[in-house]
Enzyme design. Structure first.
Site, mmCIF file in Angstrom:
data_model
loop_
_atom_site.group_PDB
_atom_site.id
_atom_site.type_symbol
_atom_site.label_atom_id
_atom_site.label_comp_id
_atom_site.label_asym_id
_atom_site.label_seq_id
_atom_site.Cartn_x
_atom_site.Cartn_y
_atom_site.Cartn_z
ATOM 1 N N GLU A 214 26.075 1.115 46.103
ATOM 2 C CA GLU A 214 25.286 2.202 45.504
ATOM 3 C C GLU A 214 24.464 1.765 44.294
ATOM 4 O O GLU A 214 24.592 2.342 43.211
ATOM 5 C CB GLU A 214 26.223 3.369 45.153
ATOM 6 C CG GLU A 214 26.985 3.865 46.376
ATOM 7 C CD GLU A 214 28.024 4.963 46.077
ATOM 8 O OE1 GLU A 214 28.138 5.375 44.906
ATOM 9 O OE2 GLU A 214 28.708 5.375 47.017
ATOM 10 N N ASN A 255 25.754 -1.669 50.172
ATOM 11 C CA ASN A 255 26.147 -0.419 50.821
ATOM 12 C C ASN A 255 25.634 0.756 49.981
ATOM 13 O O ASN A 255 25.744 0.739 48.751
ATOM 14 C CB ASN A 255 27.691 -0.414 50.861
ATOM 15 C CG ASN A 255 28.309 0.710 51.637
ATOM 16 O OD1 ASN A 255 27.936 0.939 52.796
ATOM 17 N ND2 ASN A 255 29.270 1.400 51.035
ATOM 18 N N HIS A 291 27.131 9.990 54.700
ATOM 19 C CA HIS A 291 27.821 11.228 54.313
ATOM 20 C C HIS A 291 26.838 12.369 54.549
ATOM 21 O O HIS A 291 25.995 12.669 53.701
ATOM 22 C CB HIS A 291 28.252 11.163 52.846
ATOM 23 C CG HIS A 291 29.295 10.115 52.585
ATOM 24 N ND1 HIS A 291 30.567 10.185 53.122
ATOM 25 C CD2 HIS A 291 29.258 8.971 51.862
ATOM 26 C CE1 HIS A 291 31.265 9.127 52.725
ATOM 27 N NE2 HIS A 291 30.497 8.375 51.967
ATOM 28 N N GLU A 319 30.621 4.821 56.250
ATOM 29 C CA GLU A 319 31.455 5.879 55.654
ATOM 30 C C GLU A 319 31.154 7.241 56.281
ATOM 31 O O GLU A 319 31.073 8.260 55.585
ATOM 32 C CB GLU A 319 31.215 5.945 54.140
ATOM 33 C CG GLU A 319 31.456 4.639 53.403
ATOM 34 C CD GLU A 319 31.340 4.758 51.888
ATOM 35 O OE1 GLU A 319 31.297 5.887 51.349
ATOM 36 O OE2 GLU A 319 31.283 3.700 51.228
ATOM 37 N N ASP A 321 30.876 10.800 57.624
ATOM 38 C CA ASP A 321 31.486 12.123 57.774
ATOM 39 C C ASP A 321 30.366 13.159 57.721
ATOM 40 O O ASP A 321 29.280 12.877 57.228
ATOM 41 C CB ASP A 321 32.610 12.415 56.751
ATOM 42 C CG ASP A 321 32.250 12.120 55.311
ATOM 43 O OD1 ASP A 321 31.059 12.229 54.947
ATOM 44 O OD2 ASP A 321 33.157 11.787 54.529
HETATM 45 O O1 G2I Z 1 32.926 9.529 47.371
HETATM 46 C C1 G2I Z 1 33.014 9.147 48.708
HETATM 47 C C2 G2I Z 1 32.710 7.661 48.867
HETATM 48 C C3 G2I Z 1 31.248 7.387 48.528
HETATM 49 N N1 G2I Z 1 30.922 5.991 48.725
HETATM 50 C C4 G2I Z 1 31.787 5.037 48.062
HETATM 51 C C5 G2I Z 1 33.261 5.325 48.337
HETATM 52 O O2 G2I Z 1 34.074 4.441 47.606
HETATM 53 C C6 G2I Z 1 33.599 6.756 48.029
HETATM 54 O O3 G2I Z 1 34.999 6.920 48.303
HETATM 55 C C7 G2I Z 1 35.692 7.838 47.518
HETATM 56 C C8 G2I Z 1 37.156 7.867 47.914
HETATM 57 O O4 G2I Z 1 37.274 8.246 49.265
HETATM 58 C C9 G2I Z 1 37.892 8.883 47.042
HETATM 59 O O5 G2I Z 1 39.286 8.838 47.307
HETATM 60 O O6 G2I Z 1 35.572 7.492 46.169
HETATM 61 C C10 G2I Z 1 36.137 8.503 45.325
HETATM 62 C C11 G2I Z 1 35.826 8.186 43.878
HETATM 63 O O7 G2I Z 1 34.480 8.043 43.687
HETATM 64 C C12 G2I Z 1 37.637 8.586 45.580
HETATM 65 O O8 G2I Z 1 38.191 9.639 44.823
HETATM 66 C C13 G2I Z 1 39.074 9.250 43.823
HETATM 67 C C14 G2I Z 1 39.365 10.468 42.956
HETATM 68 O O9 G2I Z 1 38.131 10.921 42.407
HETATM 69 C C15 G2I Z 1 40.292 10.097 41.865
HETATM 70 O O10 G2I Z 1 40.626 11.245 41.123
HETATM 71 C C16 G2I Z 1 41.542 9.445 42.422
HETATM 72 O O11 G2I Z 1 42.361 8.954 41.374
HETATM 73 O O12 G2I Z 1 40.266 8.753 44.351
HETATM 74 C C17 G2I Z 1 41.136 8.281 43.323
HETATM 75 C C18 G2I Z 1 42.326 7.575 43.975
HETATM 76 O O13 G2I Z 1 43.021 8.455 44.817
#
Ligand code: G2I
Length: 400
Positions: A214, A255, A291, A319, A321
């Site tokens: 990003e 990405n 997304h 990714e 969805d």
């Molecule tokens: O936001 C969706 C994706 C967008 N592209 C990059 C990816 O890396 C991103 O993935 C998501 C994860 O699926 C989430 O699980 O990235 C988020 C953060 O930007 C992740 O969320 C975070 C929560 O915000 C936190 O509160 C939590 O501590 O996940 C953390 C671990 O569970």
């Protein structure tokens, strides 16, 4: 320790052992210049034109033959995977994998892992969080790989490819990075050390790394983060070069999201990769996160994919969805089925689109509801782990 001693002895006795790929390692494919034989107990198996892999099985020293045409099986190739399942169908269709993101906290859910572990359904997994900077180098120079290792080991056990996610991203940074007052030389070292240590740790286990995640704002300008603000655009090549040196066989990706439609952000990404190629910086692929919102899949997606593959790069949907207002109506789920089909069909239509990864396969663990209030139902399985119409949309594209 024991392993390395054994290897050293073997290598001394059998010099050609050094030219063999490890279990799960790459052993052939278009553009592959590394070892084409596999260690004992594994067999070099043509996954598709671009990738042959050492899979457990009866030992063979015969090199895998790269098919002369991307979809044409050879006499040395095993029969195409049969049966149902998204990954099995994707491979029959000539793709490298159909995969999913997963996260460590989900792995104690046995109903969930029963689906995740089925490599006919998923031939590739991506850790959603546990290889990110905050998880892997929470304090400077101290690396923790336990979460990432759990997912890497799962991929190995399940016979699934692994996508590494990610080396350099503005988000989920420990504060010592995001708030660091770095000189250019210092931050260069920080990036090199992080990428190098992370990628080296998983050397031989990762099919592709999201080295830079990003980098752009939606208007195509560079994201203002500690990396860009300190180093300008050079942070991208610093990270890519460190990753290449750490694992020369891993495919290196940039990405991003909202690059799936023609416009300023896709153009910015195209210009970046053109410049990297012109400068001789290692770059193998671009990941399209995808997304999406139900009913809003961009009509120019396939054209954009082709603009990138025309540069000689591979592309992947990394990714996927497709969210909607919750609770989802029947008509929204029917439109979502069409949308999943459209997106996967775009990858099917582009030869160098290597695979599709959904950003977790079930609504039970989707990131969407916690980020977009009132939205969700974005995945092909519902929150009770039951397949939705979206699943059939994917199947329709994979069997088209
Ligand atoms: O936001 C969706 C994706 C967008 N592209 C990059 C990816 O890396 C991103 O993935 C998501 C994860 O699926 C989430 O699980 O990235 C988020 C953060 O930007 C992740 O969320 C975070 C929560 O915000 C936190 O509160 C939590 O501590 O996940 C953390 C671990 O569970």
């Amino acid at each position: 320790m024991k392993l390395s001693v054994t290897f050293t002895l073997l290598a001394a006795v059998i010099p050609f052992a050094l030219a063999q790929s490890p279990e799960w390692g790459q052993c052939g494919g278009i553009g592959w210049t590394g070892a084409t034989t596999c260690v004992a107990g594994t067999v070099c198996t043509v996954q598709n034109a671009y990738y042959s892999q050492c899979l457990p099985g009866s030992a063979s020293s015969a090199p895998a033959t790269t098919p002369s045409s991307p979809s044409g099986p050879t006499s040395t190739a095993p029969p195409a995977p049969s049966g149902t399942g998204l990954n099995a169908l994707a491979k029959v269709a000539g793709k490298l994998y159909f995969g999913t993101a997963t996260d460590n906290g989900e792995l104690s859910d046995t109903a969930y892992t029963a689906i995740l572990d089925n490599n006919k359904e998923f031939g590739q997994i991506t850790p959603a969080n546990s290889m990110k900077w905050d998880a892997t180098e929470p304090t400077r120079g101290t690396f923790t790989f336990s979460g990432g290792d759990q997912i890497a080991n799962l991929a190995k056990t399940n016979g699934q490819l692994l996508r590494g996610h990610n080396c350099v991203w503005y988000n989920q940074l420990p504060s010592w990075v995001s708030n660091g007052q770095f000189t250019t030389a210092d931050l260069t070292t920080v990036i090199q050390n992080h990428c190098s240590t992370l990628v080296s740790h998983y050397k031989g286990q990762v099919y592709s790394w999201d080295v830079v995640n990003e980098p752009f704002n939606d208007d195509g300008t560079w994201r203002q983060d500690v990396f860009y603000n300190t180093l300008g655009t050079s942070y991208v090549s610093i990270a890519l070069k460190a990753a290449r040196a750490a694992d020369p066989n891993a495919k290196l990706y940039i990405n991003d999201y909202n690059i799936e439609q023609s416009g300023a952000k896709a153009t910015a990404m195209l210009n970046l990769v053109k410049q990297l190629i012109a400068d001789g910086v290692p770059i193998d692929g671009v990941g399209f996160q995808c997304h999406f919102i139900v009913g809003e899949v961009p009509g120019t997606f396939q054209t954009v994919l082709e603009q990138f593959t025309a540069l000689g790069l591979e592309v992947a949907i990394t990714e996927l969805d497709i969210r909607t207002t919750t609770p989802a109506s029947q008509s929204a789920l029917a439109q979502q089925q069409k949308d999943y089909q459209t997106v996967v069909q775009a990858c099917m239509n582009v030869e160098k689109c290597v695979g599709v990864t959904v950003w977790d396969f079930t609504d039970k663990y989707s990131w969407v509801p916690s980020t977009f209030s009132g939205q969700g139902a974005a995945c092909p399985w519902d929150q009770n782990l039951v397949k939705k119409p979206a699943y059939n949309g994917i199947v329709a594209a994979l069997t088209s």
